[in-house]
Design a protein around this motif. Structure first.
Motif, PDB file in Angstrom:
ATOM      1  N   GLU A  10      42.092  42.847  41.691  1.00 54.30           N
ATOM      2  CA  GLU A  10      42.708  43.385  40.459  1.00 54.30           C
ATOM      3  C   GLU A  10      43.359  42.255  39.654  1.00 54.30           C
ATOM      4  OE1 GLU A  10      44.082  47.846  41.464  1.00 54.30           O
ATOM      5  OE2 GLU A  10      45.222  46.354  42.589  1.00 54.30           O
ATOM      6  N   ALA A  11      42.751  41.081  39.737  1.00 59.02           N
ATOM      7  CA  ALA A  11      43.373  39.886  39.143  1.00 59.02           C
ATOM      8  C   ALA A  11      43.586  39.978  37.639  1.00 59.02           C
ATOM      9  CB  ALA A  11      42.552  38.660  39.492  1.00 59.02           C
ATOM     10  N   GLY A 203      46.233  40.943  43.722  1.00 60.29           N
ATOM     11  CA  GLY A 203      46.448  40.052  42.589  1.00 60.29           C
ATOM     12  C   GLY A 203      46.864  40.752  41.307  1.00 60.29           C
ATOM     13  N   LEU A 494      47.810  33.274  37.460  1.00 58.88           N
ATOM     14  CA  LEU A 494      46.427  33.396  37.925  1.00 58.88           C
ATOM     15  C   LEU A 494      45.661  32.070  37.942  1.00 58.88           C
ATOM     16  CD1 LEU A 494      45.443  36.739  36.149  1.00 58.88           C
ATOM     17  CD2 LEU A 494      46.180  36.429  38.515  1.00 58.88           C
ATOM     18  N   PRO A 496      45.735  29.189  39.553  1.00 59.78           N
ATOM     19  CA  PRO A 496      45.206  28.595  40.799  1.00 59.78           C
ATOM     20  C   PRO A 496      43.906  29.247  41.275  1.00 59.78           C
ATOM     21  CG  PRO A 496      47.573  28.960  40.984  1.00 59.78           C
ATOM     22  CD  PRO A 496      47.135  29.625  39.708  1.00 59.78           C
ATOM     23  N   LEU A 497      43.669  30.497  40.887  1.00 62.84           N
ATOM     24  CA  LEU A 497      42.428  31.169  41.291  1.00 62.84           C
ATOM     25  C   LEU A 497      41.219  30.568  40.578  1.00 62.84           C
ATOM     26  CD1 LEU A 497      43.706  34.867  41.220  1.00 62.84           C
ATOM     27  CD2 LEU A 497      43.045  33.609  43.273  1.00 62.84           C
ATOM     28  N   GLU A 498      41.489  29.901  39.448  1.00 58.28           N
ATOM     29  CA  GLU A 498      40.388  29.318  38.670  1.00 58.28           C
ATOM     30  C   GLU A 498      40.158  27.842  38.985  1.00 58.28           C
ATOM     31  OE1 GLU A 498      41.834  30.123  34.785  1.00 58.28           O
ATOM     32  OE2 GLU A 498      41.826  32.269  35.181  1.00 58.28           O
ATOM     33  N   ALA A 549      43.654  28.424  44.835  1.00 55.17           N
ATOM     34  CA  ALA A 549      43.771  29.595  45.710  1.00 55.17           C
ATOM     35  C   ALA A 549      42.455  30.355  45.640  1.00 55.17           C
ATOM     36  CB  ALA A 549      44.922  30.489  45.247  1.00 55.17           C
ATOM     37  N   GLU A 550      41.986  30.783  46.807  1.00 51.92           N
ATOM     38  CA  GLU A 550      40.726  31.539  46.850  1.00 51.92           C
ATOM     39  C   GLU A 550      40.955  33.044  46.847  1.00 51.92           C
ATOM     40  OE1 GLU A 550      37.894  30.148  46.527  1.00 51.92           O
ATOM     41  OE2 GLU A 550      38.398  28.049  46.898  1.00 51.92           O
ATOM     42  N   ASN A 551      42.226  33.421  47.044  1.00 53.87           N
ATOM     43  CA  ASN A 551      42.550  34.853  47.161  1.00 53.87           C
ATOM     44  C   ASN A 551      44.050  35.025  46.936  1.00 53.87           C
ATOM     45  OD1 ASN A 551      43.925  34.335  49.742  1.00 53.87           O
ATOM     46  ND2 ASN A 551      41.853  33.818  50.429  1.00 53.87           N
ATOM     47  N   PRO A 552      44.543  36.265  46.813  1.00 49.39           N
ATOM     48  CA  PRO A 552      45.970  36.470  46.510  1.00 49.39           C
ATOM     49  C   PRO A 552      46.913  35.950  47.589  1.00 49.39           C
ATOM     50  CG  PRO A 552      44.721  38.473  46.096  1.00 49.39           C
ATOM     51  CD  PRO A 552      43.782  37.534  46.783  1.00 49.39           C
TER      52      PRO A 552
ATOM     53  N   MET B   1      36.843  37.046  36.107  1.00 51.08           N
ATOM     54  CA  MET B   1      37.582  36.511  37.276  1.00 51.08           C
ATOM     55  C   MET B   1      36.649  36.440  38.478  1.00 51.08           C
ATOM     56  SD  MET B   1      40.481  35.272  38.261  1.00 51.08           S
ATOM     57  CE  MET B   1      41.469  35.569  36.784  1.00 51.08           C
ATOM     58  N   LYS B   2      36.755  35.339  39.216  1.00 49.23           N
ATOM     59  CA  LYS B   2      35.837  35.142  40.354  1.00 49.23           C
ATOM     60  C   LYS B   2      36.137  36.117  41.504  1.00 49.23           C
ATOM     61  CE  LYS B   2      38.614  31.807  42.875  1.00 49.23           C
ATOM     62  NZ  LYS B   2      38.743  30.448  43.371  1.00 49.23           N
ATOM     63  N   ASP B   3      35.203  36.242  42.434  1.00 50.77           N
ATOM     64  CA  ASP B   3      35.424  37.075  43.616  1.00 50.77           C
ATOM     65  C   ASP B   3      36.360  36.366  44.577  1.00 50.77           C
ATOM     66  OD1 ASP B   3      33.797  39.069  42.723  1.00 50.77           O
ATOM     67  OD2 ASP B   3      31.990  38.285  43.723  1.00 50.77           O
ATOM     68  N   TYR B   4      37.193  37.173  45.226  1.00 54.28           N
ATOM     69  CA  TYR B   4      38.061  36.580  46.252  1.00 54.28           C
ATOM     70  C   TYR B   4      37.241  36.334  47.515  1.00 54.28           C
ATOM     71  CZ  TYR B   4      42.071  38.544  43.620  1.00 54.28           C
ATOM     72  OH  TYR B   4      43.000  38.873  42.683  1.00 54.28           O
ATOM     73  N   THR B   5      37.525  35.221  48.171  1.00 53.12           N
ATOM     74  CA  THR B   5      36.909  34.952  49.488  1.00 53.12           C
ATOM     75  C   THR B   5      37.996  34.416  50.420  1.00 53.12           C
ATOM     76  OG1 THR B   5      36.352  32.689  48.888  1.00 53.12           O
ATOM     77  CG2 THR B   5      34.650  34.360  48.519  1.00 53.12           C
ATOM     78  N   TYR B   6      37.676  34.331  51.684  1.00 52.90           N
ATOM     79  CA  TYR B   6      38.610  33.680  52.610  1.00 52.90           C
ATOM     80  C   TYR B   6      37.846  32.980  53.722  1.00 52.90           C
ATOM     81  CZ  TYR B   6      37.950  37.328  56.173  1.00 52.90           C
ATOM     82  OH  TYR B   6      37.417  38.159  57.103  1.00 52.90           O
TER      83      TYR B   6
END
Lengths: 637, 94
Positions: A10-11, A203, A494, A496-498, A549-552, B1-6
């Motif tokens: 939900e970024a 997010g 937001l 860092p997600l980019e 960051a790859e995720n919240p 917005m890109k997909d989240y991954t981990y």
């Protein structure tokens, strides 16, 4: 391999939320604040970064409640206690908070009991013990004569608080990282209008509009102490308690005091120490365990005059002619007037031929005292319930048979270097008035975010007090918020997600702690502090925007590093503005200016307004006549 | 917005481990953890410890677990404090 995130994305979303009173932080102070405001009929929202069920420093329990001076057995008056603490801490004491704690602690405990918490020995497990009052079934700690500190069943408190929050209809927003305090300014008066936060799993960003706000967040951590491999063990308090409230306040122009105070590390498990209260010691949770040396010879306890105490019972009683002694979380080496029984100092023991290592020996203690430590205290304290009590039991520890080793020379079982510092032992924080209101109108604060705060009782009582005042102040309209600011924050949060080719938050975390150790260590001076400030500011401007960051979850970690940079700036600025050594603040300079010693024997208040740092000195005891002011500011039921 | 991954972020220590036989995949530990060091299991399997280094060793996960023994808590080797029988101390001294 990169795996798919199990929660929603939900970024891009932005949500608006409206409430009367917004409480930020769901630990003890936050729960009490939210309950108090809801009891006044207000619509309350509570933000918590973790999960509500076991969050905060005391999520998994706590073992003792200090300064409950109005409990039925107490022989110490709340004012007497507050004045003792004031003098003990050389007037760098939060007397407003401590008087509220001493006066209201018992009624908070009664509330907790009403809501389902256990504060008495209802099963008569300790019947006949010297620390038990047979009529009320209350269990006391430390000074069994003065009876102002209670042993409690703290693991029962969290479920009781959550039940009460739900019963009163408090809206709980878990997994929400608050990032920004929104304010409006009219005629030179700054007022709180809301908080921005994001969901740590999806997010989604939410703007929480509120008529009044209570900041109930932690004191800062991970400033000098950081381990990139096992960051969770960097400090004593929960890994994610890093002082976001301080950072939010600093950016919004809030006033802080005592931020130049730091002490050499005492508690942290990342290699310099062991699990807190998990080694042989005789302090806090473990007071007054019998200590022995490696030959099995008992280490003597002495009274304040150096007389050797012959029995275990005497360790819990004041000296002849002494009304009460001080013991507990923040009390280390008290002044003569309040010094209680203690084992002989380490150097003296070495002189006398005692042999290392030492051990805590519960085997030889009276059964009730042994059970009170290994069982009640270790069994109810958050940091020990599972990690020490259950874990050691499962490894075969038997308190009737085994002795537990101490490490190094002190009770902390830790050996930190001078530059490895912490905000511990009643550190700095938000300065406030008798309503626990900050310099920003309608923004209140409680618990560990306040200056010179400590422990669970302080958190609960200050939370309740602040919550009541926030409810009274919520009788007004919502303030308008700046849409442009919200949009800019959204972008910042937001970003860092980019950052595809950015680097890991831990690298900057390591750089900050090294910079703070180098430039703001045990001995400070203008030149190193200025260099440090330059470096920290360059990290903020040049390095922080490069983090990815790859995720919240990772986004939370990045914004925590941002907060640590803000707090580091605050500490460096406060240290620069205090020019003379101060023993009570553990503040030492190589270029100390003794000519300003008198002027600087006061609270250094610091804030950042329009990107410029301002400071001034405020006299000790600025809070006036303690009893009169308490009564004048008490919100009646 | 890109997909989240981990990705699982390895650390030199692991505080908890799951007994696959005992774990019922209810994810109550995931919800209790205030740091969110785990991600939930899918299809009733054990949760995934994604950020073992961020654990602060509070034991909330163990406390909230409905099945005894499904989660084992272990301190890093360097932090395992020593205890001995008092009688052995006397023997050592002799």
């Amino acid at each position: 391999m990169n795996m798919k995130w199990p929660y929603n994305n939900e970024a891009g979303k932005l949500q608006e939320d409206y409430c009367d009173v917004l409480v930020v932080g769901g630990g003890l102070s936050g729960c009490f604040a939210a309950i108090a405001a809801a009891q006044k009929g207000k619509k309350v929202t509570l933000l918590e970064k973790g999960g509500i069920s076991r969050c905060g420093s005391s999520g998994t329990g706590f073992d003792h409640w200090e300064m409950a001076c109005t409990n039925p057995g107490s022989k110490v008056d709340p004012l007497e206690m507050t004045l003792a603490l004031e003098e003990e801490q050389d007037y760098y004491s939060n007397a407003i908070g401590h008087y509220i704690e001493a006066r209201d602690g018992w009624s908070c405990l009664e509330d907790l009991e009403k809501w389902g918490g256990k504060i008495r020995d209802t099963e008569d497990e300790f019947k006949g013990a010297a620390f038990r009052d047979e009529k009320t079934k209350l269990l006391y700690a430390y000074d069994y004569n003065a009876r102002y500190t209670l042993r409690v069943f703290g693991t029962t408190f969290r479920p009781a608080l959550i039940k009460q929050l739900n019963k009163l209809g408090v809206r709980i927003c878990e997994r929400t990282e608050a990032t920004t305090l929104l304010t409006t300014e009219k005629n030179g008066v700054k007022t709180g209008s809301g908080v921005i936060g994001f969901d740590t799993r999806t997010g989604k960003i939410t703007v929480y509009h509120a008529k009044s706000i209570v900041l109930c967040m932690s004191r800062p951590a991970r400033i000098w102490l950081f381990n990139g491999d096992i960051p969770g063990l960097s400090e004593f308090r929960p890994f994610q308690s890093i002082g976001t409230g301080h950072a939010m306040g600093w950016k919004a122009g809030m006033e802080f005091t005592m931020m130049e105070k730091s002490i050499r590390g005492e508690f942290s498990a990342y290699g310099r120490s062991f699990p807190p209260y998990g080694t042989g010691n005789n302090h806090n949770t473990w007071y007054a365990a019998t200590m022995i040396d490696s030959r099995g010879v008992e280490i003597p306890y002495v009274d304040r005059d150096g007389n050797i105490l012959k029995s275990v019972e005497e360790r819990y009683l004041p000296a002849k002619g002494q009304k009460f002694f001080l013991k507990g979380g923040v009390i280390d080496e008290p002044k003569y007037e309040w010094r209680g029984p203690e084992t002989l100092p380490f150097d003296k023991l070495m002189e006398m031929g005692y042999k290392l290592p030492f051990y805590a020996d519960l085997t030889s203690m009276p059964e009730m005292e042994r059970k009170a430590i290994w069982g009640l205290m270790v069994g109810e304290e958050a940091k020990t319930r599972i990690p020490v009590y259950d874990n050691y039991n499962s490894r075969g520890f038997d308190p009737k048979k085994h002795i537990l080793q101490s490490y190094g020379t002190g009770w902390q079982s830790a050996a930190f270097l001078e530059q490895e510092r912490q905000l511990f032992g009643a550190p700095g924080g938000i300065i406030h008035d008798w309503n626990l209101e900050t310099n920003i109108r309608n923004v209140f604060a409680a618990g560990d975010s306040l200056y010179a705060s400590d422990c669970a009782g302080f958190a609960c009582t200050s939370g309740r007090w602040a919550g009541k005042h926030a409810a009274v102040s919520a009788d007004k309209d919502f303030e308008e918020v700046d849409i442009e600011l919200i949009n800019n924050e959204k972008k910042r949060l937001l970003k860092p997600l980019e950052n595809k080719d950015g680097y890991d938050w831990r690298e900057l975390g390591l750089a900050i702690s090294k910079a703070m150790q180098n430039y703001c260590g045990g001995i400070k001076c203008d030149d190193t502090l200025k260099q440090g400030l330059k470096l920290i500011r360059s990290f903020k401007e040049e390095q922080l925007p490069l983090l990815k960051a790859e995720n919240p979850h990772e986004l939370v970690r990045v914004h925590e590093v941002s907060d640590i940079l803000d707090v580091s700036e605050m500490i460096l600025c406060a240290s620069l503005d205090r020019k003379c050594d101060s023993k009570p603040l553990s503040f030492k300079r190589s270029d100390s200016d003794e000519t300003v010693a008198d002027k600087e024997n006061a609270y250094l208040v610091i804030s950042k307004q329009n990107n410029e740092v301002h400071s001034y000195y405020r006299k000790h005891r600025f809070y006036g006549d303690i009893e009169k002011e308490y009564e004048a500011h008490e919100v009646k039921e | 917005m890109k997909d989240y991954t981990y990705k699982i972020t390895d650390a030199s220590t692991r505080s908890i481990s799951f007994d696959e036989e005992k774990c019922i995949g209810c994810n109550r530990c995931v919800e209790a953890c205030q740091i969110d060091v785990m991600l939930p299991s899918t299809e009733g399997k054990c949760p995934i410890l994604v950020w073992p280094g961020e654990c602060w060793y509070c034991g909330a996960c163990v406390m909230e677990c409905p099945v005894e023994g499904a989660i084992t808590f272990r301190h890093p080797l360097m932090n395992q404090a020593r205890f001995i029988a008092k009688d052995d101390l006397k023997k050592e001294a002799e």
